[in-house]
Design a protein around this motif. Structure first.
Motif, PDB file in Angstrom:
ATOM      1  N   THR A 122      -6.758  33.562  17.506  1.00 54.65           N
ATOM      2  CA  THR A 122      -7.464  32.642  16.611  1.00 54.65           C
ATOM      3  C   THR A 122      -6.845  31.248  16.651  1.00 54.65           C
ATOM      4  O   THR A 122      -7.556  30.237  16.701  1.00 54.65           O
ATOM      5  N   LEU A 123      -5.504  31.199  16.637  1.00 56.10           N
ATOM      6  CA  LEU A 123      -4.816  29.905  16.710  1.00 56.10           C
ATOM      7  C   LEU A 123      -5.139  29.178  18.008  1.00 56.10           C
ATOM      8  O   LEU A 123      -5.391  27.966  18.012  1.00 56.10           O
ATOM      9  N   LEU A 124      -5.137  29.920  19.107  1.00 55.53           N
ATOM     10  CA  LEU A 124      -5.431  29.306  20.402  1.00 55.53           C
ATOM     11  C   LEU A 124      -6.865  28.786  20.459  1.00 55.53           C
ATOM     12  O   LEU A 124      -7.147  27.779  21.111  1.00 55.53           O
ATOM     13  N   LEU A 125      -7.783  29.469  19.776  1.00 55.58           N
ATOM     14  CA  LEU A 125      -9.182  29.039  19.778  1.00 55.58           C
ATOM     15  C   LEU A 125      -9.383  27.728  19.031  1.00 55.58           C
ATOM     16  O   LEU A 125     -10.169  26.870  19.453  1.00 55.58           O
ATOM     17  N   ILE A 126      -8.688  27.563  17.906  1.00 59.26           N
ATOM     18  CA  ILE A 126      -8.883  26.363  17.092  1.00 59.26           C
ATOM     19  C   ILE A 126      -7.950  25.218  17.512  1.00 59.26           C
ATOM     20  O   ILE A 126      -8.095  24.100  17.022  1.00 59.26           O
ATOM     21  N   LEU A 127      -7.030  25.505  18.423  1.00 61.14           N
ATOM     22  CA  LEU A 127      -6.049  24.486  18.810  1.00 61.14           C
ATOM     23  C   LEU A 127      -6.676  23.233  19.428  1.00 61.14           C
ATOM     24  O   LEU A 127      -6.241  22.116  19.126  1.00 61.14           O
ATOM     25  N   PRO A 156      -4.458  16.278  18.686  1.00 60.43           N
ATOM     26  CA  PRO A 156      -5.036  14.937  18.907  1.00 60.43           C
ATOM     27  C   PRO A 156      -5.846  14.920  20.198  1.00 60.43           C
ATOM     28  O   PRO A 156      -5.479  15.557  21.191  1.00 60.43           O
ATOM     29  N   GLY A 157      -6.938  14.176  20.189  1.00 61.37           N
ATOM     30  CA  GLY A 157      -7.801  14.130  21.356  1.00 61.37           C
ATOM     31  C   GLY A 157      -7.099  13.642  22.604  1.00 61.37           C
ATOM     32  O   GLY A 157      -7.412  14.087  23.721  1.00 61.37           O
ATOM     33  N   ILE A 158      -6.119  12.749  22.448  1.00 57.82           N
ATOM     34  CA  ILE A 158      -5.431  12.220  23.619  1.00 57.82           C
ATOM     35  C   ILE A 158      -4.618  13.316  24.313  1.00 57.82           C
ATOM     36  O   ILE A 158      -4.492  13.324  25.547  1.00 57.82           O
ATOM     37  N   ILE A 159      -4.083  14.272  23.537  1.00 55.12           N
ATOM     38  CA  ILE A 159      -3.343  15.382  24.132  1.00 55.12           C
ATOM     39  C   ILE A 159      -4.290  16.268  24.934  1.00 55.12           C
ATOM     40  O   ILE A 159      -3.998  16.662  26.067  1.00 55.12           O
ATOM     41  N   THR A 160      -5.449  16.584  24.340  1.00 52.30           N
ATOM     42  CA  THR A 160      -6.451  17.383  25.051  1.00 52.30           C
ATOM     43  C   THR A 160      -6.914  16.666  26.313  1.00 52.30           C
ATOM     44  O   THR A 160      -7.049  17.284  27.378  1.00 52.30           O
ATOM     45  N   GLY A 161      -7.149  15.365  26.215  1.00 58.48           N
ATOM     46  CA  GLY A 161      -7.614  14.605  27.368  1.00 58.48           C
ATOM     47  C   GLY A 161      -6.599  14.581  28.499  1.00 58.48           C
ATOM     48  O   GLY A 161      -6.944  14.798  29.670  1.00 58.48           O
ATOM     49  N   THR A 219     -14.462  22.361  25.091  1.00 61.22           N
ATOM     50  CA  THR A 219     -13.215  22.901  24.537  1.00 61.22           C
ATOM     51  C   THR A 219     -13.150  22.759  23.013  1.00 61.22           C
ATOM     52  O   THR A 219     -12.630  23.650  22.333  1.00 61.22           O
ATOM     53  N   PHE A 220     -13.672  21.639  22.487  1.00 57.70           N
ATOM     54  CA  PHE A 220     -13.639  21.492  21.024  1.00 57.70           C
ATOM     55  C   PHE A 220     -14.969  21.872  20.373  1.00 57.70           C
ATOM     56  O   PHE A 220     -15.007  22.189  19.187  1.00 57.70           O
ATOM     57  N   CYS A 221     -16.063  21.845  21.138  1.00 58.78           N
ATOM     58  CA  CYS A 221     -17.342  22.288  20.577  1.00 58.78           C
ATOM     59  C   CYS A 221     -17.340  23.784  20.278  1.00 58.78           C
ATOM     60  O   CYS A 221     -17.973  24.237  19.318  1.00 58.78           O
ATOM     61  N   ILE A 222     -16.635  24.557  21.094  1.00 60.53           N
ATOM     62  CA  ILE A 222     -16.537  26.003  20.876  1.00 60.53           C
ATOM     63  C   ILE A 222     -15.966  26.296  19.493  1.00 60.53           C
ATOM     64  O   ILE A 222     -16.406  27.214  18.801  1.00 60.53           O
TER      65      ILE A 222
END
Length: 270
Positions: free
Chosen positions: A104-109, A114-119, A144-147
């Motif tokens: 669950t944590l991995l799904l919402i991570l 921050p978006g810059i980390i994901t990018g 990745t964040f829409c899910i």
């Protein structure tokens, strides 16, 4: 005692309206300056009002290309998010297993970081895998964040639904597909729709992750950022911003009304 309560009530009202003004006055200014006759700077009040810039924006092919790309990316990202988010919610709603909280944590991570980390993470992954930046790298980045949005909505609905409905359907002879079609899907339909619309709105106006995954592609938010540095025809950018506000506001408003019953039940403690 009454005077204290009355004073506190007025204080809360003023604070609430102050927060509303803080959030929405900038949006009102964007709409106002979309009609401004001044094309170089923001002067308040505007020297004159005109609808000229709406026609200018309408005739700009780069605006339409950016809108088309953003709509396509949002549609594909939302479709992926609806499928994967629903499957993840179904898997975690009814079953208990070791490591479920970690999953669950991995799904919402992705939406918590921050978006810059994901990018940066996505850009590094694409570079290591030698995947060229294209339309699909943007879609993967947005998914990745829409899910997470779809997952949260559907999971909440699954937890409110009784497992006895599924058991009764199977006892009456329905197979897995029939149970999903006639029992599960009607129960989660509004949650799916609300999650999908929120995901679409988030994807449509996403900037940070898109910057790292777009390559030479220009979505509408990226186009707007590039146009803001130009001194002329700034009202065109405001006209496009008004369009973005409308596109994102409508699905968010619909999602609110579709999930209002969920909020009311949660608030009542039932």
């Amino acid at each position: 005692m009454r005077s204290r309560v009355g004073g506190a009530s007025w204080g809360l009202r003023i604070s609430a309206w102050g927060v509303v003004a803080f959030l929405h006055v900038p949006l009102a200014l964007i709409i106002l300056y979309a009609f401004s006759a001044e094309d170089k700077s923001y002067v308040f009040p505007p020297p004159a009002l005109t609808t000229l810039w709406f026609g200018v924006a309408w005739d700009r092919p780069d605006v339409w290309a950016a809108i088309k790309l953003s709509l396509q990316v949002a549609a594909c990202s939302t479709a992926i998010a609806v499928v994967l988010g629903t499957l993840a919610a179904a898997a975690l709603a009814r079953t208990k297993f070791f490591g479920r909280d970690a999953v669950t944590l991995l799904l919402i991570l992705p939406i918590a970081l921050p978006g810059i980390i994901t990018g940066i993470s996505l850009r590094s992954a694409f570079s290591l895998a030698q995947i060229p930046f294209s339309f699909w790298t943007i879609v993967i980045g947005h998914a990745t964040f829409c899910i997470v949005v779809v997952y949260n909505n559907v999971l909440a609905r699954f937890r409110r639904s009784s497992p006895a409905l599924i058991e009764a359907s199977m006892d009456l002879g329905a197979n897995g597909f029939q149970t999903f079609r006639y029992v599960v899907l009607p129960n989660i339909a509004t949650a799916l729709l609300a999650g999908g619309m929120l995901a679409f709105a988030l994807s449509f106006d996403e900037v940070i992750v898109t910057t790292f995954t777009a390559g030479q592609q220009t979505t509408l938010p990226i186009w707007m950022l590039s146009e803001l540095v130009r001194p002329r025809q700034r009202p065109v950018t405001n006209v496009v911003a008004v369009f973005v506000i409308a596109v994102t506001f409508i699905p968010i408003l619909l999602a609110f009304f579709l999930t209002r019953d969920t909020h009311e039940v949660a608030g009542s403690g039932k």
